[in-house]
Design an enzyme around this catalytic site. Sequence first.
Site, PDB file in Angstrom:
ATOM      1  N   ARG A 262       1.384 -13.541  33.454  1.00  8.14           N
ATOM      2  CA  ARG A 262       1.150 -12.352  34.282  1.00  8.14           C
ATOM      3  C   ARG A 262      -0.312 -12.285  34.705  1.00  8.14           C
ATOM      4  NH1 ARG A 262       4.975  -7.873  31.149  1.00  8.14           N
ATOM      5  NH2 ARG A 262       6.827  -9.214  31.209  1.00  8.14           N
ATOM      6  N   ARG A 277      -3.133  -7.985  25.645  1.00  2.00           N
ATOM      7  CA  ARG A 277      -2.810  -8.174  27.063  1.00  2.00           C
ATOM      8  C   ARG A 277      -3.354  -9.517  27.530  1.00  2.00           C
ATOM      9  NH1 ARG A 277      -0.987  -4.366  30.382  1.00  2.00           N
ATOM     10  NH2 ARG A 277      -1.483  -2.776  28.847  1.00  2.00           N
ATOM     11  N   GLU A 349       3.345  -0.618  22.678  1.00  2.00           N
ATOM     12  CA  GLU A 349       4.577  -1.230  23.180  1.00  2.00           C
ATOM     13  C   GLU A 349       4.734  -2.672  22.689  1.00  2.00           C
ATOM     14  OE1 GLU A 349       4.883  -1.408  27.469  1.00  2.00           O
ATOM     15  OE2 GLU A 349       6.389  -3.003  27.310  1.00  2.00           O
ATOM     16  N   SER A 352      10.617  -3.672  25.551  1.00  2.00           N
ATOM     17  CA  SER A 352      11.034  -2.790  26.633  1.00  2.00           C
ATOM     18  C   SER A 352      12.476  -3.118  26.938  1.00  2.00           C
ATOM     19  CB  SER A 352      10.142  -3.062  27.846  1.00  2.00           C
ATOM     20  OG  SER A 352      10.109  -1.974  28.706  1.00  2.00           O
ATOM     21  N   ARG A 391       2.394  -9.935  20.446  1.00  4.76           N
ATOM     22  CA  ARG A 391       2.138  -8.594  19.914  1.00  4.76           C
ATOM     23  C   ARG A 391       2.742  -8.418  18.523  1.00  4.76           C
ATOM     24  NH1 ARG A 391       2.402  -4.342  25.068  1.00  4.76           N
ATOM     25  NH2 ARG A 391       0.700  -5.337  26.225  1.00  4.76           N
TER      26      ARG A 391
END
Length: 427
Positions: A262, A277, A349, A352, A391
């Site tokens: 990403r 991130r 988070e 999802s 994560r």
Amino acid sequence: MLDPRLIRNELEETAQKLLKKGATLDTSTLAELEAKRKSLQVKTEQLQSERNKSAKSIGKAKSQGEDVAPLLAAVADLGDQLKEAEASLSETQSALDEILMGIPNLPHESVPYGKSEEDNQEVRRWGEPKAFAFEVKDHVDLGAALGLLDFETAAKITGARFSVMTGALAKLHRALITFMLNTHTKDHGYTEIYVPYLVNRESLTGTGQLPKFEGDQFVTTSEQGYCLIPTAEVPITNTMRGDILEADALPLKYVSHTPCFRSEAGSYGRDTRGMIRQHQFEKVEMVQFVKPEDSYAALDRLTEHAETILQKLELPYRVVNLCGGDLGFSAAKTYDLEVWLPGQDRYREISSCSNFESFQARRMKIRWRNPETKKIELLHTINGSGLAVGRTLVAIMENYQDEEGRVHVPKVLQHYMGGIKVLDSTV
RNA sequence: GGAGAGGUGGCUGAGUGGCCGAAAGCGGCGGUCUUGAAAACCGUUGAGGGUUUGUCCCCUCCCAGGGUUCGAAUCCCUGCCUCUCCGCCA
């Protein structure tokens, strides 16, 4: 994509529902284009019908040896008229499609109102954040002290937002992937699938990343313009693009481990520290193709499948129902799993889980034969991370640290680690 | 990288300019027969859209995009994909 019928017949109500998601529809432009499309289509089809009829009569006359010259003269300008009508119809249709492809999915009625993360609704909590009797470190400091996690070297090789892991930490990372895949395939009935990490633009359009979020993708300069996948959702969901599935084949449940890429455009300054991130991270993703009537029950199950991983790892987490404003473009409803990070003293988070209803299926023409209606209908797609591996590793490091700065290996992972129970400076 | 062959309905496969949305077979569905089932026989069976809500009509689709033609599954061009042989390669 939304059902075009909604734009035709329930434009104002649809615009109203989209407000919950923070999206505004230019209803007057849409209504205008739609009216134009209608009249152009009727006109074009009339001309086509005329052409077909005359072509047929010419053929008949010719086969009977008649003189076709007068017939040919009569349709002389039909071709030009038709060409013109077809051109303006396709122009109008693409203008309409372009708008349609940029409209987000409608939120489900159970989605709470709200603008941002702040307004998400907590559904439940599991586990108790551990009380540490010492000053906790975050994963960056822990990893550096152990000599197993290195952002400087990653920056040298590539740049910011990458990481290098070595030794037992790299092994723990890999163990997590295997543990997750094994759990979902053995306990939750998913079929493991291996997919390409580079996809074409049709695939990204199908799941909803394109045309609107081009800037978030890593696009290659290869002749084909392939893009690096931002999530396994893209290749997995697209495996069924254009297919018609039989009812007894459903639900289809796939799980895959892939890297994800990403660009994180627009997130400058956010989570710059550590592995939270990154431009590249590993994820285990679950994707299901289900009958429409089953999709919300299936979303609940899929969310539980993701939760199972956190529970087995004994990591405290909470489940939140995303508010309209925080909901993704393609999703009708999303549960986020947020894991407790002692280093940040908050939940973050880690998964999802979303129901896209027929939004993606319509873009991809993924359908099934409904035995009850005997018709071919769109099915529903749902997916969720199970889990984001990087994560999860962060969560383990921070939750399983001890006073000496060592990291203990969760029980369920120990047999994947070849007997290593503690990560210290000696491993 | 070089040479060749090909992409047609759920599947196999015919179709080289009009009578083709498309033979035939398989599969599916309905029926006859049967206590039930199988077999056999008969019938039926692509998708999307418009219009209308009147199963009445119309349009589009034979890999994709262009072109030729009054008319294209069929002819021409480009692209994508698949297969075979050779070369190369993890």
